[in-house]
Design a protein around this motif. Structure first.
Motif, PDB file in Angstrom:
ATOM      1  N   LEU A 133       0.837  -1.349   0.228  1.00 55.79           N
ATOM      2  CA  LEU A 133       0.123   0.111  -0.186  1.00 55.79           C
ATOM      3  C   LEU A 133       0.743   0.765  -0.068  1.00 55.79           C
ATOM      4  O   LEU A 133       0.467   2.343  -1.358  1.00 55.79           O
ATOM      5  CB  LEU A 133      -0.774  -0.115   1.340  1.00 55.79           C
ATOM      6  CG  LEU A 133      -1.866   1.451   1.363  1.00 55.79           C
ATOM      7  CD1 LEU A 133      -2.571   1.099   0.317  1.00 55.79           C
ATOM      8  CD2 LEU A 133      -2.881   1.269   2.268  1.00 55.79           C
ATOM      9  N   ALA A 134       1.821   0.854   1.092  1.00 56.58           N
ATOM     10  CA  ALA A 134       3.248   2.883   0.775  1.00 56.58           C
ATOM     11  C   ALA A 134       3.123   2.705  -0.523  1.00 56.58           C
ATOM     12  O   ALA A 134       3.285   3.630  -0.260  1.00 56.58           O
ATOM     13  CB  ALA A 134       3.861   1.780   1.848  1.00 56.58           C
ATOM     14  N   THR A 135       3.784   1.963  -1.400  1.00 55.17           N
ATOM     15  CA  THR A 135       4.892   1.937  -2.509  1.00 55.17           C
ATOM     16  C   THR A 135       2.794   2.709  -3.475  1.00 55.17           C
ATOM     17  O   THR A 135       3.221   3.171  -4.362  1.00 55.17           O
ATOM     18  CB  THR A 135       4.717   0.191  -3.257  1.00 55.17           C
ATOM     19  OG1 THR A 135       5.689   0.178  -2.620  1.00 55.17           O
ATOM     20  CG2 THR A 135       5.519   0.782  -4.945  1.00 55.17           C
ATOM     21  N   VAL A 136       1.996   2.375  -3.361  1.00 52.22           N
ATOM     22  CA  VAL A 136       0.481   2.322  -4.568  1.00 52.22           C
ATOM     23  C   VAL A 136       0.392   3.902  -3.764  1.00 52.22           C
ATOM     24  O   VAL A 136       0.343   4.637  -4.823  1.00 52.22           O
ATOM     25  CB  VAL A 136      -0.273   1.692  -4.044  1.00 52.22           C
ATOM     26  CG1 VAL A 136      -1.705   1.807  -4.221  1.00 52.22           C
ATOM     27  CG2 VAL A 136      -0.355  -0.280  -4.204  1.00 52.22           C
ATOM     28  N   VAL A 137       0.846   4.293  -2.814  1.00 53.78           N
ATOM     29  CA  VAL A 137      -0.244   6.003  -2.316  1.00 53.78           C
ATOM     30  C   VAL A 137       1.618   6.403  -2.970  1.00 53.78           C
ATOM     31  O   VAL A 137       1.112   7.938  -2.877  1.00 53.78           O
ATOM     32  CB  VAL A 137       0.398   5.730  -0.569  1.00 53.78           C
ATOM     33  CG1 VAL A 137       0.924   6.822  -0.224  1.00 53.78           C
ATOM     34  CG2 VAL A 137      -1.081   5.124  -0.422  1.00 53.78           C
ATOM     35  N   THR A 138       2.740   5.911  -2.759  1.00 48.57           N
ATOM     36  CA  THR A 138       3.684   6.884  -3.034  1.00 48.57           C
ATOM     37  C   THR A 138       3.488   7.194  -4.853  1.00 48.57           C
ATOM     38  O   THR A 138       3.844   8.352  -5.308  1.00 48.57           O
ATOM     39  CB  THR A 138       4.803   6.104  -2.642  1.00 48.57           C
ATOM     40  OG1 THR A 138       5.193   5.621  -1.301  1.00 48.57           O
ATOM     41  CG2 THR A 138       6.448   6.888  -3.323  1.00 48.57           C
ATOM     42  N   ILE A 139       3.213   6.280  -4.998  1.00 48.27           N
ATOM     43  CA  ILE A 139       3.070   6.558  -7.088  1.00 48.27           C
ATOM     44  C   ILE A 139       1.829   7.373  -7.127  1.00 48.27           C
ATOM     45  O   ILE A 139       2.157   8.235  -8.057  1.00 48.27           O
ATOM     46  CB  ILE A 139       3.048   4.669  -7.771  1.00 48.27           C
ATOM     47  CG1 ILE A 139       4.241   4.117  -7.503  1.00 48.27           C
ATOM     48  CG2 ILE A 139       2.979   4.856  -9.346  1.00 48.27           C
ATOM     49  CD1 ILE A 139       4.697   2.655  -8.047  1.00 48.27           C
ATOM     50  N   ALA A 140       0.896   6.645  -6.955  1.00 48.26           N
ATOM     51  CA  ALA A 140      -0.460   7.559  -6.655  1.00 48.26           C
ATOM     52  C   ALA A 140      -0.796   8.595  -6.122  1.00 48.26           C
ATOM     53  O   ALA A 140      -1.372   9.569  -6.963  1.00 48.26           O
ATOM     54  CB  ALA A 140      -1.683   6.587  -6.478  1.00 48.26           C
TER      55      ALA A 140
END
Length: 182
Positions: free
Chosen positions: A134-141
């Motif tokens: 989720l942290a990676t998705v939040v960073t990207i999105a």
């Protein structure tokens, strides 16, 4: 002021007289309205020609022209209550009709292109979300702002078309393509 029994309130009477004195004459209001409409029309015309001359990948001039377009539309809508239908401002505005129609066509094409990119971004984020945290998705999105910026651009284009009643001018094939994106 007598109906509210405030006729003896000297401070209120002074304020009321002051507001009556400061009101501009109808001629001044009409002149300022005409000048504002012309100013906004000139700003839109300049922004629209910059947008037409801009490179295909550069959407900033088009988005700037959208902001000018919306301001001009809001001002002229309000001016309809003040200016007579045969006022010179409307003749000048009608003379710009071919330019406005070309601009609307440009907006339709840009909206279709922006929606395509936006859908591609959302699909890519969905794909990434299946494989990462989720942290990676939040960073990207979210943190990079690309999706938010794309959404804001799409909304600005849609609002520019909708507020000015431009959907009637859209080519049916392009309209269908825009509708397929959501």
């Amino acid at each position: 002021l007598t109906f509210m029994q405030l006729s003896s309130d000297t401070l209120l009477l002074a304020w009321y007289r002051d507001t009556l004195i400061q009101q501009p004459s109808p001629e001044v209001v009409l002149s300022e309205t005409r000048a504002r409409c012309r100013e906004l029309q000139a700003a839109w015309r300049a922004a629209a020609s910059q947008a037409a001359a801009a490179a295909d990948g550069d959407s900033k001039p088009l988005l700037d022209a959208c902001v000018c377009w919306r301001r001009m539309f809001w001002a002229t809508t309000g001016a309809q209550n003040l200016l007579s239908p045969d006022d010179e401002v409307w003749a000048e505005f009608q003379a710009e009709r071919p330019t406005r129609l070309r601009f609307l066509e440009h907006l339709f094409v840009a909206l279709d292109r922006h929606l395509t990119r936006y859908v591609e971004q959302l699909c890519a984020i969905e794909e990434v979300s299946r494989c990462t945290s989720l942290a990676t998705v939040v960073t990207i999105a979210v943190n990079t702002g690309g999706v938010q910026r794309a959404r804001e651009e799409v909304r600005l284009l849609q609002a520019s078309i909708t507020e000015t009643g431009g959907w009637r001018q859209c080519d049916p094939t392009l309209f269908r393509s825009i509708g397929e994106h959501g």
